[in-house]
Design an enzyme around this catalytic site. Structure first.
Site, mmCIF file in Angstrom:
data_model
loop_
_atom_site.group_PDB
_atom_site.id
_atom_site.type_symbol
_atom_site.label_atom_id
_atom_site.label_comp_id
_atom_site.label_asym_id
_atom_site.label_seq_id
_atom_site.Cartn_x
_atom_site.Cartn_y
_atom_site.Cartn_z
ATOM 1 N N ILE A 72 0.838 -1.158 -0.063
ATOM 2 C CA ILE A 72 0.190 -0.019 -0.030
ATOM 3 C C ILE A 72 0.880 1.419 0.075
ATOM 4 O O ILE A 72 0.386 2.291 -0.143
ATOM 5 C CB ILE A 72 -0.987 0.085 0.994
ATOM 6 C CG1 ILE A 72 -0.174 0.115 2.488
ATOM 7 C CG2 ILE A 72 -1.854 -1.274 1.413
ATOM 8 C CD1 ILE A 72 -1.426 0.528 3.520
ATOM 9 N N TYR A 99 6.330 4.574 17.169
ATOM 10 C CA TYR A 99 5.134 3.865 16.840
ATOM 11 C C TYR A 99 3.719 4.658 17.421
ATOM 12 O O TYR A 99 2.680 4.594 16.891
ATOM 13 C CB TYR A 99 5.118 2.450 17.205
ATOM 14 C CG TYR A 99 3.878 1.564 17.225
ATOM 15 C CD1 TYR A 99 3.126 1.396 16.091
ATOM 16 C CD2 TYR A 99 3.009 1.432 18.394
ATOM 17 C CE1 TYR A 99 1.899 0.605 16.282
ATOM 18 C CE2 TYR A 99 2.008 0.786 18.498
ATOM 19 C CZ TYR A 99 1.373 0.429 17.452
ATOM 20 O OH TYR A 99 -0.054 -0.323 17.350
ATOM 21 N N ALA A 123 3.653 7.371 18.177
ATOM 22 C CA ALA A 123 3.168 8.922 17.649
ATOM 23 C C ALA A 123 2.355 8.835 16.253
ATOM 24 O O ALA A 123 1.472 9.521 15.919
ATOM 25 C CB ALA A 123 4.482 9.729 17.292
#
Length: 254
Positions: free
Chosen positions: A65, A155, A157
Site C-alpha cells: 500500500i 510507533y 506517535a
C-alpha cells in the site's frame, strides 16, 4: 412464520488493508459473513489467499500500500468490480521497538509512510465514492495512540496521528454524510510483534507482562477487534463519527 432480517452489510462493498492475517483477516471474514463484498489487500499473496478461502465474498489484491499509485489502484479495483464503495478499513500497519538512544531515520520514515501516509492517500482516493454511498472510514489505531509507550515512541506517535486524522476528517466530512471513526486495540494476538523482529520468546514475555497489567487479565483476540470495527461501521450507526473506541481490556484506565 418468521423471516430473517437482512444482513447489515448486504450488497455493500468494503476494502480492508492488511487482510492477510490478524485483525485484517478477522475483519474481512466478519464483513463477508455480514453480507459485504470485500477486497482484501496486503503484501503477501499466500496469506491473502488463506483469507479468501474462508469466504467466497472475499476477493484479494496483493500489493504494497506504500507503493506509488497503490491507493488509486486499490480503490479502482473495488469500484470496477462492484460499482461502489461503502467502507474503507485502514488496518495495515507496523510497529517498532526503538528507544530514543537507538533512533534510526529509516525506521521513523517507514513507520509514518505505512501507518499515516498510506491510509491518508487511501482515504483521499476513496472519498468520491464514499460521498456517493454515504459510507465510512474506520482507522485502526492503538491504545498507545493516546498513552505513552516507552521504547516505542515513534510507533505511538503514528497512532496518535491516526487518531487526530480520524477526528479532523470526521469534522470535515460530516456535512457530506461520510463518517470517520477509529478502533484502538490493546495488546492483541497477532503477528505484528514478530514482524517487528521480536523472537517468539520475546513476544511471549511481552504478552505475559501485558496480561498482568490489563484489568481484565486477557490479551485481545483479532475477532474481538473485528467485531468492534463492524459495530462502528454499521450503517445503522449513522450519528456516530469522530470517535476512537478503545478495546484494550481496561488498560488505558491505569
Amino acid at each position: 412464520m418468521s423471516s430473517s432480517a437482512p444482513l447489515p452489510f448486504s450488497n455493500r462493498v468494503a476494502i480492508v488493508t492488511g487482510a492477510g492475517s490478524g485483525i485484517g483477516r478477522a475483519t474481512a471474514v466478519a464483513l463477508a459473513e455480514s453480507g459485504a463484498h470485500v477486497l482484501g489487500v496486503g503484501r503477501r499473496r499466500d496469506a491473502l489467499e488463506q483469507t479468501a478461502r474462508v469466504h467466497s465474498s472475499i476477493e484479494i489484491l496483493p500489493l504494497d500500500i506504500c507503493a506509488e499509485g497503490a491507493a488509486a489502484n486499490i480503490i479502482s479495483t473495488a469500484v470496477e468490480q462492484w460499482g461502489r464503495l461503502d467502507l474503507l478499513v485502514n488496518n495495515a500497519g507496523a510497529t517498532a521497538v526503538m528507544p530514543l538512544a537507538e533512533t534510526d531515520r529509516s525506521v521513523i520514515t517507514n513507520l509514518f509512510e505505512l501507518n499515516v501516509t498510506a491510509p491518508s492517500l487511501l482515504a483521499h482516493a476513496a472519498l468520491p465514492y464514499l460521498r456517493e454511498s454515504g459510507g465510512s472510514i474506520v482507522n485502526v489505531s492503538s491504545t498507545y495512540g493516546h498513552r505513552p509507550l516507552a521504547s516505542g515512541a515513534h510507533y505511538a506517535a503514528t497512532k496518535g496521528a491516526i487518531e487526530q486524522l480520524t477526528r479532523s476528517w470526521a469534522l470535515e466530512l460530516a456535512p457530506e454524510g461520510v463518517r470517520v471513526n477509529a478502533v484502538a486495540p490493546g495488546p492483541t494476538k497477532t503477528d505484528v510483534l514478530t514482524a517487528a523482529g521480536l523472537s517468539k520468546d520475546m513476544v511471549d514475555e511481552m504478552y505475559t507482562y501485558e496480561r498482568g497489567r490489563i484489568p481484565t487479565g486477557r490479551i485481545g483476540d483479532p475477532v474481538d477487534i473485528a467485531d468492534w470495527i463492524l459495530r462502528i461501521a454499521d450503517p445503522r450507526g449513522a450519528n456516530a463519527t469522530g470517535q476512537v473506541f478503545t478495546v484494550d481490556g481496561g488498560l488505558e484506565l491505569i
